[in-house]
Design a protein around this motif. Sequence first.
Motif, PDB file in Angstrom:
ATOM      1  N   ARG A  51      25.556  12.357 -59.658  1.00  0.00           N
ATOM      2  CA  ARG A  51      24.432  13.453 -59.515  1.00  0.00           C
ATOM      3  C   ARG A  51      25.322  14.594 -58.320  1.00  0.00           C
ATOM      4  O   ARG A  51      26.501  14.320 -57.096  1.00  0.00           O
ATOM      5  CB  ARG A  51      23.206  13.092 -58.800  1.00  0.00           C
ATOM      6  N   SER A  52      24.673  15.450 -58.661  1.00  0.00           N
ATOM      7  CA  SER A  52      25.229  16.835 -57.220  1.00  0.00           C
ATOM      8  C   SER A  52      23.929  16.869 -56.099  1.00  0.00           C
ATOM      9  O   SER A  52      23.245  16.518 -56.908  1.00  0.00           O
ATOM     10  CB  SER A  52      24.624  18.172 -58.674  1.00  0.00           C
ATOM     11  N   PRO A  53      25.006  17.287 -55.382  1.00  0.00           N
ATOM     12  CA  PRO A  53      24.370  17.380 -53.824  1.00  0.00           C
ATOM     13  C   PRO A  53      23.419  18.713 -53.975  1.00  0.00           C
ATOM     14  O   PRO A  53      22.393  18.245 -52.879  1.00  0.00           O
ATOM     15  CB  PRO A  53      25.804  17.823 -53.165  1.00  0.00           C
ATOM     16  N   THR A  54      23.505  19.088 -54.782  1.00  0.00           N
ATOM     17  CA  THR A  54      22.051  20.341 -54.301  1.00  0.00           C
ATOM     18  C   THR A  54      21.284  20.407 -55.724  1.00  0.00           C
ATOM     19  O   THR A  54      20.376  20.590 -55.708  1.00  0.00           O
ATOM     20  CB  THR A  54      22.655  21.574 -55.329  1.00  0.00           C
ATOM     21  N   GLU A  55      21.405  18.850 -56.134  1.00  0.00           N
ATOM     22  CA  GLU A  55      20.393  18.770 -57.629  1.00  0.00           C
ATOM     23  C   GLU A  55      18.720  18.398 -56.546  1.00  0.00           C
ATOM     24  O   GLU A  55      19.293  17.502 -55.640  1.00  0.00           O
ATOM     25  CB  GLU A  55      21.177  16.928 -58.214  1.00  0.00           C
ATOM     26  N   ARG A  56      18.099  18.771 -56.856  1.00  0.00           N
ATOM     27  CA  ARG A  56      16.503  18.068 -56.857  1.00  0.00           C
ATOM     28  C   ARG A  56      16.029  17.241 -57.317  1.00  0.00           C
ATOM     29  O   ARG A  56      15.877  17.705 -58.519  1.00  0.00           O
ATOM     30  CB  ARG A  56      16.177  19.997 -56.505  1.00  0.00           C
TER      31      ARG A  56
END
Length: 62
Positions: A51-56
Amino acid sequence: MVGDAGSGAARELLLVLAVALAGLLLAVVVVFAPWHVTPDGAAPAAPVELRSPTERPASTVG
């Protein structure tokens, strides 16, 4: 005393080296062997979900 070692010592040393070489060969085979089977054309299974660190996270209201 060391010079008194006969062919029995040489045979034992060769046996130890042969067992060590067989163990090393087995370890190399295990390390480089595929650890899971994949169907034809499918991507291999991933051990974790990336998962991306900016994914909410998705909202669960309702």
